[in-house]
Scaffold this active site. Structure first.
Site, short mmCIF file in Angstrom:
data_model
loop_
_atom_site.label_atom_id
_atom_site.label_comp_id
_atom_site.label_asym_id
_atom_site.label_seq_id
_atom_site.Cartn_x
_atom_site.Cartn_y
_atom_site.Cartn_z
N LYS A 25 7.14 61.01 -26.67
CA LYS A 25 7.02 60.37 -25.36
C LYS A 25 7.68 61.25 -24.30
O LYS A 25 7.12 61.47 -23.22
CB LYS A 25 7.75 59.02 -25.38
N GLU A 144 13.73 41.44 -15.49
CA GLU A 144 12.65 41.89 -14.60
C GLU A 144 11.51 40.88 -14.63
O GLU A 144 11.36 40.15 -15.60
CB GLU A 144 12.18 43.29 -15.02
N LYS A 201 14.94 34.19 -16.93
CA LYS A 201 13.77 34.97 -17.36
C LYS A 201 12.88 34.15 -18.31
O LYS A 201 11.67 34.08 -18.13
CB LYS A 201 14.28 36.25 -18.04
N ALA A 250 -8.31 29.25 -15.60
CA ALA A 250 -8.56 28.85 -16.99
C ALA A 250 -9.17 30.04 -17.74
O ALA A 250 -9.87 30.86 -17.16
CB ALA A 250 -9.52 27.67 -17.01
N GLY A 251 -8.89 30.15 -19.02
CA GLY A 251 -9.39 31.28 -19.78
C GLY A 251 -9.20 31.08 -21.28
O GLY A 251 -8.97 29.96 -21.74
N GLY A 255 -2.00 36.08 -23.37
CA GLY A 255 -1.61 37.04 -24.40
C GLY A 255 -0.63 38.03 -23.81
O GLY A 255 0.01 37.75 -22.80
N CYS A 258 4.54 39.63 -23.61
CA CYS A 258 5.64 38.83 -23.04
C CYS A 258 5.52 37.33 -23.29
O CYS A 258 6.37 36.74 -23.97
CB CYS A 258 5.75 39.10 -21.55
N LYS A 261 5.58 36.06 -27.05
CA LYS A 261 6.86 36.41 -27.68
C LYS A 261 8.02 35.62 -27.05
O LYS A 261 8.88 35.10 -27.76
CB LYS A 261 7.10 37.93 -27.50
C1 UGA Z 1 4.32 38.39 -17.45
C2 UGA Z 1 4.92 37.78 -16.17
O1 UGA Z 1 3.87 37.43 -15.26
C3 UGA Z 1 5.88 38.75 -15.49
O2 UGA Z 1 6.49 38.12 -14.36
C4 UGA Z 1 6.97 39.16 -16.50
O3 UGA Z 1 7.87 40.11 -15.96
C5 UGA Z 1 6.31 39.77 -17.73
O4 UGA Z 1 5.40 38.80 -18.31
C6 UGA Z 1 7.42 40.11 -18.70
O5 UGA Z 1 8.05 39.20 -19.25
O6 UGA Z 1 7.75 41.30 -18.83
P1 UGA Z 1 2.35 40.11 -17.99
O7 UGA Z 1 2.58 39.76 -19.42
O8 UGA Z 1 2.19 41.53 -17.59
O9 UGA Z 1 3.53 39.51 -17.08
O10 UGA Z 1 0.99 39.39 -17.57
P2 UGA Z 1 0.52 38.15 -16.68
O11 UGA Z 1 -0.21 38.65 -15.51
O12 UGA Z 1 1.60 37.19 -16.45
O13 UGA Z 1 -0.57 37.50 -17.67
C7 UGA Z 1 -0.18 37.00 -18.95
C8 UGA Z 1 -1.37 36.37 -19.64
O14 UGA Z 1 -1.73 35.15 -18.99
C9 UGA Z 1 -2.64 37.23 -19.63
O15 UGA Z 1 -3.28 37.14 -20.89
C10 UGA Z 1 -3.51 36.61 -18.56
O16 UGA Z 1 -4.88 36.81 -18.75
C11 UGA Z 1 -3.13 35.14 -18.72
N1 UGA Z 1 -3.37 34.35 -17.48
C12 UGA Z 1 -2.66 34.62 -16.35
C13 UGA Z 1 -4.30 33.33 -17.51
O17 UGA Z 1 -4.96 33.06 -18.55
N2 UGA Z 1 -4.50 32.59 -16.37
C14 UGA Z 1 -3.80 32.83 -15.23
O18 UGA Z 1 -4.02 32.09 -14.22
C15 UGA Z 1 -2.86 33.87 -15.22
#
Ligand code: UGA
Length: 433
Positions: A25, A144, A201, A250-251, A255, A258, A261
């Site tokens: 890396k 974060e 968090k 909705a979806g 996943g 974050c 887990k």
């Molecule tokens: C998430 C949090 O949004 C961040 O604030 C946090 O810092 C991060 O985890 C972390 O703990 O490090 P992330 O996992 O990158 O961020 O992705 P998101 O945009 O939150 O989406 C998570 C999942 O929820 C995805 O599968 C997305 O498709 C799904 N989702 C999101 C939905 O099904 N519907 C929504 O309205 C929003």
């Protein structure tokens, strides 16, 4: 998170040292090649390297003399659902052995369960540095909130900065760093102790997961209502500021590395405390069930799936990333394979990561066109723009039977309904005309 934090620091002119024990890396970053796909990372990396104030190393010794050391290592799940702290603790040990100077401050950015910074990190930091936290070494917990795909943007414009510490000097050190990093106006600060910072968090991520679980439940009800449409419901309730419009898409279920887990970790933590946490278990169960629901939508559309070719469009856990960790696509594929489908997959960015998880259990299409050619159904699993560019006849021409299960509600309903066999998550049967 580590790389984006580092590059944002570099972009503001700080002297930056990025350390990773993975030499590959480090070499790749030194050569200007990011090890992940993430918007903005490549140009930020080139800029950082060309300014000459950024260095990458696989040796902790380079950290001697650093004022602030951010720990951004992973905290993966254990089989119990709890988190594996070994990387956080071993990084702390290695850092503690080399720090020097006046009040170097260690900042835990990794997501850790309440009690970790004070009970696990602090003793190691003090033992190996031979210093006392608050007296001659600083320790803060600074979770974060950045999203993959928007990590740089979120780092540069956070909605809050949470700082947990056990002494005023550590807090002041990090507050003044962020004041110089952001300038005016500074984002709102939440200054608290270690455990509350750690808990903010988890509560933040669990609440967003709850919103998704909730809207997916409403989607399932809408599917049984004549003319029901979860999109208009989400819009309607989102305008109530007490609810808010975000995270109501909705979806197929959330996943990524974050939400699933962190939910598991919070459940495991609550269990050890014998604290009430039924709502968390419900979110988890609903999320897992949502994938089987998508697979059932395919089965209901086809009659039976055994021996049929089903193409899965989109493997990344959301658009804008090549990450497939805990992606809903993998759960749906597992159900489809179990039901006897022949699965073919395509993703514009995540193919090589997906291969690590799916191996030869599925076929791989080089393009969207190749993936859906000859298929009897296709499932839209990630909201990539390129999937929504096509007209219904594109699908009818290429597929053996144009059954589309739109688990991301991506396509234009008006355009597709009636032209192909279009099944949209969260949409009820049309009113009889
Ligand atoms: C998430 C949090 O949004 C961040 O604030 C946090 O810092 C991060 O985890 C972390 O703990 O490090 P992330 O996992 O990158 O961020 O992705 P998101 O945009 O939150 O989406 C998570 C999942 O929820 C995805 O599968 C997305 O498709 C799904 N989702 C999101 C939905 O099904 N519907 C929504 O309205 C929003």
């Amino acid at each position: 998170m580590g790389l984006c934090t580092a590059l944002c620091l570099a972009s503001k002119g700080f002297d930056l040292l990025g350390v990773d024990i993975d030499k590959k890396k480090v070499d790749s970053l030194r050569g200007g090649k990011p090890t992940i796909y993430e918007k903005g990372v490549k140009p930020y990396l080139s800029q950082a390297l060309s300014r000459g104030k950024t260095r990458f190393s696989d040796k902790f010794e380079v950290l001697a003399g650093c004022d602030l050391i951010f720990v951004t290592v992973g905290t993966p799940s254990l089989p119990s659902g709890g988190i594996d702290l070994s990387m956080v603790l071993s990084a702390t040990r290695s850092i503690a052995k080399v720090i020097s100077g006046d009040f170097p401050t260690v900042v835990i950015r990794s997501t850790v369960i309440p009690g970790t910074s004070a009970g696990r990190v602090r003793p190691i930091l003090e033992r190996y540095s031979k210093r006392r936290v608050g007296k001659d070494v600083g320790l803060c917990c600074n979770p974060e909130f950045l999203r993959e795909g928007q990590a740089i943007e979120d780092t540069l414009h956070p909605h809050k900065i949470v700082i947990g510490a056990g002494d005023r000097r550590s807090t002041r050190r990090l507050v003044s760093f962020y004041e110089s990093f952001y300038g005016r106006p500074v984002p709102p600060f939440i200054l608290t102790d270690y455990s509350n910072a750690e808990m903010i968090k988890y509560s933040n991520n669990a609440f967003l997961s709850l919103k998704i679980g909730y809207i997916n439940t409403i989607a399932r009800i809408c599917e049984k209502i004549e003319g029901g449409d979860v999109g208009i419901i989400a819009k309607g309730i989102g305008l109530d500021q007490r609810i808010g419009s975000s995270f109501l898409e909705a979806g197929p279920g959330f996943g990524g590395s974050c939400f699933p887990k962190d939910l598991d970790a919070l459940i495991a933590f609550a269990r050890t405390l014998t604290a009430e946490h039924r709502i968390l278990r419900a979110i988890k169960e609903l999320n897992e069930d949502q994938a089987s629901h998508v697979a059932m939508m395919v089965r209901d559309a086809l009659g039976a799936v055994r021996g049929k070719t089903v193409s899965v469009l989109g493997l990344a856990f959301k658009a804008g990333t090549d990450d497939v960790r805990d992606a809903a696509s993998l759960r749906v594929i597992k159900h489809l394979l179990r039901m006897g489908a022949r699965v073919k997959v395509y993703d514009p960015k995540a193919m090589s990561n997906a291969r690590l998880f799916l191996g030869d259990k599925v076929g791989y299409g080089e393009s969207m066109r190749e993936c859906i050619r000859g298929a009897e159904a296709c499932v839209l699993m990630t909201e990539w723009r390129e999937f929504s560019r096509h007209k219904p006849d594109y699908f009818s021409r290429l597929m053996k039977r144009p059954v589309i299960v739109d688990a991301r509600r991506l396509l234009n309903t008006g355009e597709f309904l009636g032209k192909v066999e279009y099944h949209r998550l969260g949409l009820g049967k049309a009113h009889p005309t």
